[in-house]
Design a protein around this motif. Structure first.
Motif, PDB file in Angstrom:
ATOM      1  N   GLN A  50       0.975  -1.271  -0.017  1.00 14.42           N
ATOM      2  CA  GLN A  50       0.040  -0.092  -0.208  1.00 14.42           C
ATOM      3  C   GLN A  50       0.868   1.179  -0.066  1.00 14.42           C
ATOM      4  O   GLN A  50       0.664   2.269  -0.727  1.00 14.42           O
ATOM      5  CB  GLN A  50      -1.041  -0.170   1.276  1.00 14.42           C
ATOM      6  N   ILE A  51       1.965   1.370   0.905  1.00 12.81           N
ATOM      7  CA  ILE A  51       2.713   2.485   0.770  1.00 12.81           C
ATOM      8  C   ILE A  51       3.402   2.710  -0.679  1.00 12.81           C
ATOM      9  O   ILE A  51       3.672   3.668  -1.211  1.00 12.81           O
ATOM     10  CB  ILE A  51       4.273   2.190   1.762  1.00 12.81           C
ATOM     11  N   LEU A  52       3.831   1.245  -1.218  1.00 10.43           N
ATOM     12  CA  LEU A  52       4.657   1.653  -2.640  1.00 10.43           C
ATOM     13  C   LEU A  52       3.521   1.994  -3.701  1.00 10.43           C
ATOM     14  O   LEU A  52       3.735   2.875  -4.660  1.00 10.43           O
ATOM     15  CB  LEU A  52       5.057   0.281  -3.082  1.00 10.43           C
ATOM     16  N   LEU A  53       2.144   1.730  -3.404  1.00 10.20           N
ATOM     17  CA  LEU A  53       1.055   2.067  -4.288  1.00 10.20           C
ATOM     18  C   LEU A  53       0.846   3.774  -4.212  1.00 10.20           C
ATOM     19  O   LEU A  53       0.746   4.523  -5.000  1.00 10.20           O
ATOM     20  CB  LEU A  53      -0.273   1.439  -4.029  1.00 10.20           C
ATOM     21  N   ARG A  54       1.043   3.979  -2.999  1.00 17.03           N
ATOM     22  CA  ARG A  54       0.728   5.455  -2.562  1.00 17.03           C
ATOM     23  C   ARG A  54       1.825   6.315  -3.314  1.00 17.03           C
ATOM     24  O   ARG A  54       1.670   7.264  -3.749  1.00 17.03           O
ATOM     25  CB  ARG A  54       0.565   5.785  -1.275  1.00 17.03           C
ATOM     26  N   MET A  55       3.196   5.997  -3.195  1.00 17.96           N
ATOM     27  CA  MET A  55       4.410   6.423  -3.548  1.00 17.96           C
ATOM     28  C   MET A  55       4.154   6.646  -5.097  1.00 17.96           C
ATOM     29  O   MET A  55       4.416   7.848  -5.768  1.00 17.96           O
ATOM     30  CB  MET A  55       5.766   5.807  -3.233  1.00 17.96           C
ATOM     31  N   LEU A  74      12.389   0.316  -9.187  1.00 23.30           N
ATOM     32  CA  LEU A  74      12.279  -0.577  -8.315  1.00 23.30           C
ATOM     33  C   LEU A  74      10.857  -0.704  -7.663  1.00 23.30           C
ATOM     34  O   LEU A  74      10.264  -1.822  -7.367  1.00 23.30           O
ATOM     35  CB  LEU A  74      13.004  -0.309  -7.050  1.00 23.30           C
ATOM     36  N   ILE A  75      10.216   0.353  -7.411  1.00 23.50           N
ATOM     37  CA  ILE A  75       8.563   0.279  -7.048  1.00 23.50           C
ATOM     38  C   ILE A  75       7.721  -0.460  -8.105  1.00 23.50           C
ATOM     39  O   ILE A  75       7.071  -1.441  -8.032  1.00 23.50           O
ATOM     40  CB  ILE A  75       8.100   1.715  -6.814  1.00 23.50           C
ATOM     41  N   VAL A  76       8.001   0.025  -9.414  1.00 24.23           N
ATOM     42  CA  VAL A  76       7.322  -0.789 -10.425  1.00 24.23           C
ATOM     43  C   VAL A  76       7.740  -2.081 -10.612  1.00 24.23           C
ATOM     44  O   VAL A  76       6.931  -3.187 -10.661  1.00 24.23           O
ATOM     45  CB  VAL A  76       7.641   0.085 -11.880  1.00 24.23           C
ATOM     46  N   LYS A 111      15.709  -1.426   0.711  1.00 23.20           N
ATOM     47  CA  LYS A 111      16.571  -0.633  -0.382  1.00 23.20           C
ATOM     48  C   LYS A 111      16.199   0.646  -0.505  1.00 23.20           C
ATOM     49  O   LYS A 111      16.780   1.816  -0.539  1.00 23.20           O
ATOM     50  CB  LYS A 111      16.596  -1.495  -1.652  1.00 23.20           C
ATOM     51  N   LEU A 112      14.679   0.832  -0.321  1.00 27.49           N
ATOM     52  CA  LEU A 112      14.170   2.271  -0.455  1.00 27.49           C
ATOM     53  C   LEU A 112      13.911   3.055   0.753  1.00 27.49           C
ATOM     54  O   LEU A 112      13.047   3.915   0.735  1.00 27.49           O
ATOM     55  CB  LEU A 112      12.781   2.304  -1.199  1.00 27.49           C
ATOM     56  N   LYS A 118      11.220   9.823   3.360  1.00 30.28           N
ATOM     57  CA  LYS A 118      11.145  11.083   2.810  1.00 30.28           C
ATOM     58  C   LYS A 118       9.495  11.261   2.630  1.00 30.28           C
ATOM     59  O   LYS A 118       8.864  12.213   2.810  1.00 30.28           O
ATOM     60  CB  LYS A 118      11.726  11.559   1.740  1.00 30.28           C
ATOM     61  N   PHE A 119       8.984  10.284   1.878  1.00 29.57           N
ATOM     62  CA  PHE A 119       7.775  10.250   1.337  1.00 29.57           C
ATOM     63  C   PHE A 119       6.637  10.259   2.440  1.00 29.57           C
ATOM     64  O   PHE A 119       5.630  11.017   2.273  1.00 29.57           O
ATOM     65  CB  PHE A 119       7.605   9.148   0.436  1.00 29.57           C
TER      66      PHE A 119
END
Length: 131
Positions: A50-55, A74-76, A111-112, A118-119
């Motif tokens: 969910q965090i990655l989707l929001r990012m 990396l998120i994709v 890794k992120l 920051k996000f």
């Protein structure tokens, strides 16, 4: 490893196309909603995804542009890996099917970590400004 290499190539191509990113977000969101939260590991994986989707949604909408290209890829990659049903361990295998997905997501989250912090700070500022 060949499957992972193909997923990586697809992720790099997807990361350069807003429409493909939107499609990936949609598919990942649908799959995420379908996952039962019958274990702490699945709950944590859902939270991380969910965090990655929001990012990525904030990035493609133009609201948040502080990610380097490598972070976007990396998120994709994490999202494409997650929605690919026949990755290293096929998702249809009960319990084991999401093991590799979770491993990839957790490794990418580690890794992120700096970008995620920051996000999260930016997101908190957005909520505070909305109040």
């Amino acid at each position: 490893m060949e499957k992972t290499k193909k997923i990586w190539e697809k992720a790099k191509k997807t990361a350069t196309d807003k429409e493909q990113i939107k499609s990936t977000i949609s598919k990942a969101g649908s799959k995420l909603r379908s996952i039962a939260e019958n274990s702490n590991e699945l709950k944590e994986m859902k939270s991380k995804l969910q965090i990655l989707l929001r990012m990525i949604q904030s990035h493609i909408s133009g609201e948040y542009r502080s990610f380097p290209v490598s972070t976007i890829v990396l998120i994709v990659f994490a999202l494409v890996y997650f929605i690919t049903p026949t990755d290293l361990i096929p998702d249809f295998i009960p319990l084991l099917g999401f093991t590799d997905d979770a491993s990839v997501v957790f490794l990418i989250m580690r890794k992120l970590n700096r970008d995620i912090k920051k996000f999260n700070e930016w997101e908190e500022d957005q909520w505070e400004q909305a109040d």
